[in-house]
Enzyme design. Structure first.
Site, PDB file in Angstrom:
ATOM      1  CD  GLU A 157       0.726   5.458   3.225  1.00 46.14           C
ATOM      2  OE1 GLU A 157      -0.829   5.477   2.961  1.00 46.14           O
ATOM      3  OE2 GLU A 157       1.351   5.864   2.472  1.00 46.14           O
TER       4      GLU A 157
ATOM      5  CD  GLU B  21       3.279   1.485  -2.110  1.00 48.92           C
ATOM      6  OE1 GLU B  21       2.895   3.195  -2.103  1.00 48.92           O
ATOM      7  OE2 GLU B  21       2.483   0.970  -1.095  1.00 48.92           O
TER       8      GLU B  21
HETATM    9  C1  XIL Z   1      -1.667   5.785  -5.339  1.00 45.35           C
HETATM   10  C2  XIL Z   1      -2.186   4.948  -7.163  1.00 45.35           C
HETATM   11  O1  XIL Z   1      -0.771   4.961  -7.836  1.00 45.35           O
HETATM   12  C3  XIL Z   1      -2.972   6.565  -7.587  1.00 45.35           C
HETATM   13  O2  XIL Z   1      -3.188   5.635  -9.005  1.00 45.35           O
HETATM   14  C4  XIL Z   1      -4.112   6.171  -6.772  1.00 45.35           C
HETATM   15  O3  XIL Z   1      -5.024   7.852  -7.092  1.00 45.35           O
HETATM   16  C5  XIL Z   1      -3.893   7.196  -5.108  1.00 45.35           C
HETATM   17  O4  XIL Z   1      -3.208   6.143  -4.746  1.00 45.35           O
HETATM   18  N1  XIL Z   1       1.020   4.827  -0.860  1.00 45.35           N
HETATM   19  C6  XIL Z   1       0.134   4.272  -1.490  1.00 45.35           C
HETATM   20  C7  XIL Z   1      -0.604   3.590  -2.910  1.00 45.35           C
HETATM   21  O5  XIL Z   1       0.298   2.735  -0.281  1.00 45.35           O
HETATM   22  O6  XIL Z   1      -1.401   2.818  -2.557  1.00 45.35           O
HETATM   23  C8  XIL Z   1      -0.664   4.609  -3.448  1.00 45.35           C
HETATM   24  O7  XIL Z   1      -1.119   4.750  -4.577  1.00 45.35           O
HETATM   25  C9  XIL Z   1       0.143   6.208  -3.576  1.00 45.35           C
HETATM   26  C10 XIL Z   1       1.115   6.241  -1.844  1.00 45.35           C
END
Ligand code: XIL
Length: 409
Positions: free
Chosen positions: A208, A316
């Protein structure tokens, strides 16, 4: 330009005119109350009433689970088909030794991303720059490998979260903050990548780089100290640390057409020109802010990334059920959308895998995260909270079955 306030409110605006009307009424009331000091205390009362209203109105009830009726059951699993098609279908692993993780890998998934344990702060013994403790991450990674699954590393550098708690203070006290930060980044990337060398097939080196709210690069500590060059630097360190590993830049995009997506392409063009060693682009695809991207938009975007010479992974995925709530059967609509996304990725020769950001609806991250926590029902995954396969599961299975064999492309 999206201010933080508007960013927070945008999903709510899009989701119902009733919200706008309530906001206007509240605003009118506030003006009236301001004109009469006697009634000032009504303001916080109204704000509280309004927030409660939002919770009640926007957290809609979960629709009836239509999919519990007999569904077409195939003997094959997602991972069986993915292996046959030389494609990666992934999930996250959150807890070392967890039953659910062991139950699903390798039977349903042939790729694993540790959901949190590889993030910088998680790897540090006390969250501060210094000693590492790889034990939890090792357990997650080694289990995946023992089952023949591929591992995606997530994530080495992330400007906004999981940064060591003392990094800012270290830089503030440093004579030369630029050199100090470079050294700290290099140490972190070398220590971590070398520890996992040969076990992690591809790393999200950077997560990001764009700001969530405004179409610009995020003003992280890294950006403030080193400027845009920090991106080039971290990829160069990563290439040096492990030349055999695929290096990914992972970004969240809510839309494949807006200002952010354009800005991201421009950034990639600049990086390409400068010869930054990036092999692939990760697109997160947390589908949670309306409107839903169309498949044509997604396909166009993948083509533009591929034209720049990058490999692509959808890293994701989760699909908030709330976005499908107006469909006759929201579960099926969610499933159809999941199917289309997987099909769109598979059809693109550059797209090598898709990872779902969770397994069962029981452990989804939305209820813990504002503004999403008021945007239920969530149910964003392939299995429901008692591990029934949802239409989304069957949609993904169908897309995998109908997709091309990636090895032949
Ligand atoms: C999220 C996890 O799933 C949660 O358990 C944690 O509390 C916060 O982070 N984008 C990303 C991930 O790149 O690392 C994030 O993961 C979700 C959004």
């Amino acid at each position: 330009m999206l201010t933080p306030f508007l960013f927070f409110m945008k999903p709510l605006f899009v989701m119902g005119p009733i919200f706008v009307i309530t906001l206007l009424v509240l605003f009118a009331n506030l003006v009236l109350k301001f004109m009469s000091h006697r009634w000032w205390w009504l303001i916080p009362v109204e704000v509280v009433v309004f927030i409660v209203f939002c919770f009640i109105y926007y957290n809609k009830a979960e629709p009836t689970r239509t999919y519990l009726d007999p569904m077409p059951k195939g003997a094959t699993s997602l991972a069986d088909v993915a292996r046959e098609k030389q494609f990666h279908i992934g999930t996250i692993a959150l807890i070392p030794g967890e039953d659910l993780y062991h139950q699903m890998v390798p039977s349903e998934f042939n790729s694993v991303t540790p959901g949190n344990h590889l993030k910088w702060k998680f790897l540090l013994k006390d969250g501060r720059v210094g000693e590492y403790d790889f034990s939890a991450a090792d357990r997650l990674v080694d289990y995946a490998i023992s089952q023949g699954a591929r591992v995606r590393g997530h994530v080495l550098v992330w400007g906004q979260f999981e940064v060591p708690s003392d990094l800012e203070a270290i830089l503030a006290a440093a004579d030369d903050p630029r050199e100090t930060l470079k050294q700290i980044l290099k140490d972190h990337i070398f220590t971590t990548m070398r520890h996992f060398k040969g076990r992690i097939a591809q790393w999200d080196v950077l997560n990001e780089p764009l700001d969530y709210y405004k179409p610009q690069l995020v003003e992280s500590l890294f950006m403030k100290t080193l400027g845009e060059d920090y991106i080039d630097l971290v990829f160069r360190y990563a290439r040096e640390a492990d030349p055999d590993c695929k290096l990914y830049l992972n970004e969240q995009l809510w839309s494949y057409t807006g200002e952010h997506s354009q800005l991201f392409l421009e950034l990639l063009e600049r990086l390409k020109k400068r010869g930054t060693p990036i092999d692939g682009i990760g697109l997160q695809a947390h589908i949670n802010i309306p409107p839903l991207p169309t498949m044509e938009e997604m396909d166009n975007y993948l083509n533009q990334l591929a034209a720049l010479g990058y490999e692509i992974e959808i890293t994701e995925i989760d699909l908030l059920l709330r976005l499908f709530i107006d469909a006759e059967d929201p579960w099926q609509a969610q499933g159809d959308y999941a199917q289309q996304m997987v099909a769109t990725c598979m059809q693109n020769p550059a797209c090598t895998g898709i990872t779902f950001w969770g397994i069962s609806d029981q452990d989804n991250w939305y209820p813990h995260q504002l503004p999403y926590k008021i945007m239920g029902p969530f149910a964003p995954h392939l299995f429901d909270d008692t591990l029934n396969k949802k239409p989304a599961y069957y949609g993904v299975l169908k897309a995998l079955q109908e997709g091309p064999n990636k090895a032949k492309e």
